[in-house]
Motif scaffolding. Structure first.
Motif, PDB file in Angstrom:
ATOM      1  N   THR A   1       0.836  -1.203   0.000  1.00 29.66           N
ATOM      2  CA  THR A   1       0.000   0.000   0.000  1.00 29.66           C
ATOM      3  C   THR A   1       0.876   1.260   0.000  1.00 29.66           C
ATOM      4  O   THR A   1       1.953   1.276   0.588  1.00 29.66           O
ATOM      5  CB  THR A   1      -0.970  -0.024   1.200  1.00 29.66           C
ATOM      6  N   ARG A   2       0.449   2.277  -0.728  1.00 30.94           N
ATOM      7  CA  ARG A   2       1.132   3.570  -0.855  1.00 30.94           C
ATOM      8  C   ARG A   2       2.487   3.464  -1.563  1.00 30.94           C
ATOM      9  O   ARG A   2       3.392   4.245  -1.302  1.00 30.94           O
ATOM     10  CB  ARG A   2       1.344   4.255   0.514  1.00 30.94           C
TER      11      ARG A   2
ATOM     12  N   LYS B   1       1.243   2.246  -7.174  1.00 30.71           N
ATOM     13  CA  LYS B   1       0.510   1.527  -8.238  1.00 30.71           C
ATOM     14  C   LYS B   1      -0.549   2.424  -8.885  1.00 30.71           C
ATOM     15  O   LYS B   1      -0.641   2.512 -10.098  1.00 30.71           O
ATOM     16  CB  LYS B   1      -0.199   0.274  -7.673  1.00 30.71           C
ATOM     17  N   SER B   2      -1.360   3.060  -8.042  1.00 26.52           N
ATOM     18  CA  SER B   2      -2.450   3.880  -8.592  1.00 26.52           C
ATOM     19  C   SER B   2      -1.895   5.077  -9.344  1.00 26.52           C
ATOM     20  O   SER B   2      -2.384   5.422 -10.422  1.00 26.52           O
ATOM     21  CB  SER B   2      -3.395   4.339  -7.488  1.00 26.52           C
ATOM     22  N   VAL B   3      -0.855   5.687  -8.799  1.00 23.33           N
ATOM     23  CA  VAL B   3      -0.276   6.859  -9.471  1.00 23.33           C
ATOM     24  C   VAL B   3       0.248   6.452 -10.849  1.00 23.33           C
ATOM     25  O   VAL B   3       0.054   7.167 -11.843  1.00 23.33           O
ATOM     26  CB  VAL B   3       0.844   7.475  -8.589  1.00 23.33           C
TER      27      VAL B   3
ATOM     28  N   GLN C   1      -1.759  -5.789  -4.520  1.00 24.00           N
ATOM     29  CA  GLN C   1      -0.691  -5.474  -3.556  1.00 24.00           C
ATOM     30  C   GLN C   1       0.383  -6.550  -3.619  1.00 24.00           C
ATOM     31  O   GLN C   1       1.566  -6.272  -3.483  1.00 24.00           O
ATOM     32  CB  GLN C   1      -1.276  -5.334  -2.156  1.00 24.00           C
TER      33      GLN C   1
HETATM   34  N1  ATP Z   1       5.798   8.064  -9.296  1.00 23.22           N
HETATM   35  C1  ATP Z   1       5.709   8.728  -8.140  1.00 23.22           C
HETATM   36  N2  ATP Z   1       6.485   9.800  -7.927  1.00 23.22           N
HETATM   37  C2  ATP Z   1       6.388  10.466  -6.756  1.00 23.22           C
HETATM   38  N3  ATP Z   1       5.570  10.137  -5.747  1.00 23.22           N
HETATM   39  C3  ATP Z   1       4.765   9.088  -5.908  1.00 23.22           C
HETATM   40  C4  ATP Z   1       4.793   8.325  -7.112  1.00 23.22           C
HETATM   41  N4  ATP Z   1       3.914   7.317  -7.000  1.00 23.22           N
HETATM   42  C5  ATP Z   1       3.349   7.441  -5.783  1.00 23.22           C
HETATM   43  N5  ATP Z   1       3.845   8.499  -5.128  1.00 23.22           N
HETATM   44  C6  ATP Z   1       3.435   8.947  -3.778  1.00 23.22           C
HETATM   45  O1  ATP Z   1       2.962   7.824  -3.053  1.00 23.22           O
HETATM   46  C7  ATP Z   1       1.588   7.987  -2.690  1.00 23.22           C
HETATM   47  C8  ATP Z   1       0.844   6.669  -2.784  1.00 23.22           C
HETATM   48  O2  ATP Z   1       0.780   6.219  -4.112  1.00 23.22           O
HETATM   49  P1  ATP Z   1      -0.444   5.329  -4.655  1.00 23.22           P
HETATM   50  O3  ATP Z   1      -1.725   5.901  -4.236  1.00 23.22           O
HETATM   51  O4  ATP Z   1      -0.213   5.161  -6.129  1.00 23.22           O
HETATM   52  O5  ATP Z   1      -0.193   3.963  -3.891  1.00 23.22           O
HETATM   53  P2  ATP Z   1      -0.850   2.530  -4.170  1.00 23.22           P
HETATM   54  O6  ATP Z   1       0.277   1.606  -4.446  1.00 23.22           O
HETATM   55  O7  ATP Z   1      -1.922   2.635  -5.195  1.00 23.22           O
HETATM   56  O8  ATP Z   1      -1.445   2.181  -2.740  1.00 23.22           O
HETATM   57  P3  ATP Z   1      -2.789   1.379  -2.363  1.00 23.22           P
HETATM   58  O9  ATP Z   1      -2.470  -0.073  -2.521  1.00 23.22           O
HETATM   59  O10 ATP Z   1      -2.996   1.753  -0.932  1.00 23.22           O
HETATM   60  O11 ATP Z   1      -3.875   1.836  -3.278  1.00 23.22           O
HETATM   61  C9  ATP Z   1       1.066   9.053  -3.636  1.00 23.22           C
HETATM   62  O12 ATP Z   1       0.032   9.785  -3.060  1.00 23.22           O
HETATM   63  C10 ATP Z   1       2.286   9.926  -3.869  1.00 23.22           C
HETATM   64  O13 ATP Z   1       2.442  10.868  -2.835  1.00 23.22           O
END
Ligand code: ATP
Ligand code: MG
Length: 378
Positions: free
Chosen positions: A154-155, A158-160, A294
């Protein structure tokens, strides 16, 4: 003696000191290569002789770089694979390895992680997947993208990464963005667009997810049926757009579907079967699947599904075993180090290339994603 490049006008004493530095660096390189296994041992009557890639020139910089002659049979990728073991012994955080001619590489000593700092959504051809440690942007035309699987705790980013991908695809008339999003966030900015009928959101209506996947499978079947006699893959056009099927939080969706299972109804099994068909037959019919999880564990993504996804991206993972799931054979030291990766840093595998450490592009937060899609998806 090692050739010293580009020494500016300096006193004799300073030049002598430079030569000492260059020799010391070449010696450290040799020692580190031996320790990292980037060497060859040849048995001779007088004992084993170790040969390492030879430093033929040094540029003291900054940045400091070495020109190294590869040993016969060695490739720049072999040096790249050992670079993280060698770097600390040269006083560097990381090394950038670039081919120089057919038989040499330039090794640049970096004092900051080349992936530090965010990567903006740089314009260019195709879609930007990320930038590697050498500063090269990894791009692909949408039609050339294989099925993909993206994992990470998590965080981790992936979503970004997915926001960036979709922002680059949504405006293209030859692409339709489809899929299932149990989180309910991914498809919100697509409301009312031509993509929306191919998307399902949230967990209130579980049947909607199956219906969307069924619709994509039906479209795939129709396309395969209509393939001209002399073609085995569909040409993607605005009339027959590439269907990019994103399965956000796929394990979460399956968990909820499995919980709804009864004696005579198994929606999870049906959804798994639909996704398997898309993975097996979609490539030739202009369908690409992107699975987000995840952890790409076997209960969610079986060996067959994993094998079909030849683009594999791991953001930060819990442990080495998770990295191994998508990148079997990854160097254990690289896999271990990846458990502490910053958000947006990933390991990426793709056909024909070594495992690559990348920085994913950063479009911005959710607000920027919404704005990008709202402006692009009509
Ligand atoms: N490529 C990137 N460059 C800079 N910061 C990033 C990048 N990707 C993610 N982040 C930072 O990390 C945070 C979490 O990213 P994201 O929401 O994509 O996580 P996730 O893997 O989708 O988590 P989850 O499984 O909880 O959905 C973002 O809000 C951002 O602040
Ligand atoms: Mg997410």
């Amino acid at each position: 003696m090692v050739a010293l490049f580009d020494s500016p006008a300096r006193s004799r004493r300073a030049r002598l000191a430079d030569h000492h530095d260059a020799e010391a660096l070449a010696w450290a390189w040799r020692q580190a290569c031996e320790g990292a296994g980037l060497c060859r041992s040849v048995d001779t009557p007088t004992g084993a002789t170790i040969s390492t890639p030879k430093v033929t020139g040094v540029h003291l910089g900054p940045p400091t770089s070495l020109v190294v002659a590869l040993t016969p049979g060695q490739l720049p990728g072999d040096v790249r694979a050992a670079a993280h073991r060698i770097a600390p012994h040269l006083g560097a955080v990381a090394l950038r390895i670039e081919p120089r001619g057919m038989t040499h590489v330039r090794v640049t000593l970096l004092d900051v992680d080349p992936l530090a700092g965010t990567l903006p959504m740089l314009p260019g051809p195709g879609v930007l997947l990320g930038r590697d440690e050498g500063g090269t942007c990894l791009r692909a035309e949408p039609g050339d993208l294989p099925h993909a699987i993206v994992q990470g705790v998590t965080r981790s980013g992936k979503s970004v990464w997915t926001y960036g991908l979709l922002a680059q695809l949504a405006h293209r008339p030859d692409v339709l963005v489809a899929g299932c999003d149990p989180t309910g966030l991914l498809w919100r900015p697509f409301a009312g667009s031509r993509h929306a009928p191919w998307q399902s959101s949230g967990l209130a209506d579980l049947a909607a997810h199956e219906a969307v996947l069924r619709r994509v499978v039906d479209e795939m079947d129709a396309r395969i049926r209509d393939l001209p006699a002399d073609r085995d893959t569909l040409a993607v056009t605005p009339a027959r757009p590439l269907l990019v099927v994103v399965l956000e939080e796929y394990p979460g969706l399956l968990r909820v579907l499995d919980a709804a299972k009864s004696r005579d109804d198994d929606p999870g099994k049906r959804v798994r079967a639909l996704v398997s068909r898309l993975l097996a037959e979609g490539a030739k019919a202009g369908v690409r699947v992107v699975i987000l999880a995840q952890r790409a564990e076997a209960s969610v993504v079986g060996a067959f599904e994993r094998a079909m996804c030849s683009l594999r991206i791991s953001f930060r993972c819990d442990n080495r075993a998770s990295v191994d799931l998508l990148h079997p054979g990854a160097d254990p030291a690289v896999a271990d180090a990846h458990t502490a990766a910053l958000p947006g840093i990933a390991l990426l595998s793709r056909p024909g290339h070594d495992l690559t450490r990348i920085r994913a592009p950063f479009l911005g937060g959710y607000a920027e994603y919404v704005a990008a899609i709202a402006g692009a998806a009509a």
